[in-house]
Scaffold this motif. Structure first.
Motif, PDB file in Angstrom:
ATOM      1  N   VAL A   4     -15.202  63.697 -29.052  1.00 51.81           N
ATOM      2  CA  VAL A   4     -14.474  64.107 -27.845  1.00 51.81           C
ATOM      3  C   VAL A   4     -14.710  65.593 -27.655  1.00 51.81           C
ATOM      4  CG1 VAL A   4     -12.161  64.469 -26.879  1.00 51.81           C
ATOM      5  CG2 VAL A   4     -12.741  62.282 -27.903  1.00 51.81           C
ATOM      6  N   ILE A  31     -11.889  67.989 -23.913  1.00 52.49           N
ATOM      7  CA  ILE A  31     -11.202  67.179 -22.888  1.00 52.49           C
ATOM      8  C   ILE A  31      -9.899  67.845 -22.464  1.00 52.49           C
ATOM      9  CG2 ILE A  31      -9.766  65.094 -22.681  1.00 52.49           C
ATOM     10  CD1 ILE A  31     -11.999  63.465 -23.683  1.00 52.49           C
ATOM     11  N   THR A  82      -9.726  59.280 -27.806  1.00 47.32           N
ATOM     12  CA  THR A  82      -8.732  60.095 -27.105  1.00 47.32           C
ATOM     13  C   THR A  82      -7.327  59.536 -27.322  1.00 47.32           C
ATOM     14  OG1 THR A  82     -10.356  60.759 -25.441  1.00 47.32           O
ATOM     15  CG2 THR A  82      -8.034  61.005 -24.856  1.00 47.32           C
ATOM     16  N   TYR A  84      -9.744  59.144 -14.854  1.00 41.46           N
ATOM     17  CA  TYR A  84     -10.720  60.055 -15.446  1.00 41.46           C
ATOM     18  C   TYR A  84     -11.903  59.217 -15.924  1.00 41.46           C
ATOM     19  CZ  TYR A  84      -6.966  63.557 -15.652  1.00 41.46           C
ATOM     20  OH  TYR A  84      -5.954  64.427 -15.340  1.00 41.46           O
ATOM     21  N   LEU A  90     -15.066  59.144 -18.464  1.00 38.09           N
ATOM     22  CA  LEU A  90     -15.622  59.776 -19.668  1.00 38.09           C
ATOM     23  C   LEU A  90     -17.057  59.325 -19.870  1.00 38.09           C
ATOM     24  CD1 LEU A  90     -12.499  60.163 -20.279  1.00 38.09           C
ATOM     25  CD2 LEU A  90     -13.152  60.039 -22.672  1.00 38.09           C
ATOM     26  N   ARG A 114     -17.196  63.540 -22.773  1.00 38.91           N
ATOM     27  CA  ARG A 114     -16.775  64.535 -21.783  1.00 38.91           C
ATOM     28  C   ARG A 114     -16.214  63.860 -20.535  1.00 38.91           C
ATOM     29  NH1 ARG A 114     -18.746  69.473 -23.298  1.00 38.91           N
ATOM     30  NH2 ARG A 114     -20.633  69.482 -24.585  1.00 38.91           N
ATOM     31  N   ILE A 115     -15.249  64.518 -19.889  1.00 38.95           N
ATOM     32  CA  ILE A 115     -14.775  64.055 -18.584  1.00 38.95           C
ATOM     33  C   ILE A 115     -15.755  64.552 -17.528  1.00 38.95           C
ATOM     34  CG2 ILE A 115     -12.960  64.279 -16.844  1.00 38.95           C
ATOM     35  CD1 ILE A 115     -10.957  64.471 -19.199  1.00 38.95           C
TER      36      ILE A 115
END
Length: 234
Positions: free
Chosen positions: A17, A20, A43, A205, A207, A211-212
């Motif tokens: 992750v 974020i 997450t 969101y 992903l 990453r977003i």
């Protein structure tokens, strides 16, 4: 209600992750969508205290919870329905539901919440003495959700609730998620069935590899060409 800022999570040397940042407001259904391995489940597991972020902030109702033990996070009002249900297979339905309330001492409240769970999931009441491992996949998903609700969460984390279910059962589960939300529980939903997730969420969101890459109104994202091509089969 929930805010992540610059959260980074590693599995050994793997950066799962990457920086974020996201928010979940009280009363919302917010969804995280993305391909397998995008970092969605990581997450959720980090929010619920099963993983520790290497850096970044996670605040719930204004209190920092990054690094707080998972059972303490449950006490603060966050409960997770894990990917793959993770019910206690050798225990009965009723014993599983009792385990969901293990942090609580308010007997009257527990009885009221059990009644609510049985209203949401009548099949669980019919099978309350049945060994949980002998339930169908859909019934096990209902049990995992009911067990989480027995902690009386303010925020419910749902990880792939439609996984392995037939289309009719998927629709039923998503209707129940909406009912839970209407009753006052905020929901953060991880789901590979992007069509269903975006249809009930207020915000989303996207992903990709930790990453977003996109965020915003769920209906607008569902209508965007980029999201349609990547996740909705458009």
């Amino acid at each position: 209600m929930l805010e992540l800022k610059g959260v980074n999570v590693y599995y050994g040397a793997i950066h799962a992750v990457k920086d974020i940042s996201l928010t979940v407001n009280q009363g919302e259904i917010v969804t995280l969508i993305g391909a397998n391995g995008a970092g969605k489940s990581t997450t959720l597991r980090t929010i619920s205290g099963l993983l520790r972020p290497k850096s970044g902030s996670i605040s719930f109702e204004g209190k920092e919870i990054a690094g707080v033990k998972a059972h303490e996070i449950v006490r603060q009002g966050i409960s997770q329905v894990p990917e793959g249900r993770r019910i206690f297979a050798e225990m009965t339905v009723m014993e599983n539901l009792d385990m969901g309330a293990f942090t609580r001492k308010d007997k009257d409240g527990i009885r009221a919440d059990l009644k609510r769970v049985f209203e949401l999931f009548p099949r669980l009441e019919e099978r309350k003495s049945q060994v949980a491992g002998t339930l169908s996949g859909g019934e096990q998903q209902m049990l995992a959700m009911g067990r989480a609700l027995m902690s009386r969460p303010k925020l419910l984390l749902l990880d792939e609730p439609s996984m392995g279910l037939a289309p009719l059962l998927i629709r039923e589960i998503f209707h129940i998620i909406e009912d839970i939300n209407r009753a006052g529980t905020t929901v953060l939903l991880v789901e590979q069935n992007a069509n269903m997730a975006l249809s009930i969420a207020s915000r989303a969101y996207v992903l990709e590899t930790g990453r977003i890459t996109l965020s915003g109104d769920a209906a607008k994202l569902a209508a965007s060409e980029e999201v349609r091509k990547a996740y909705l089969g458009g």
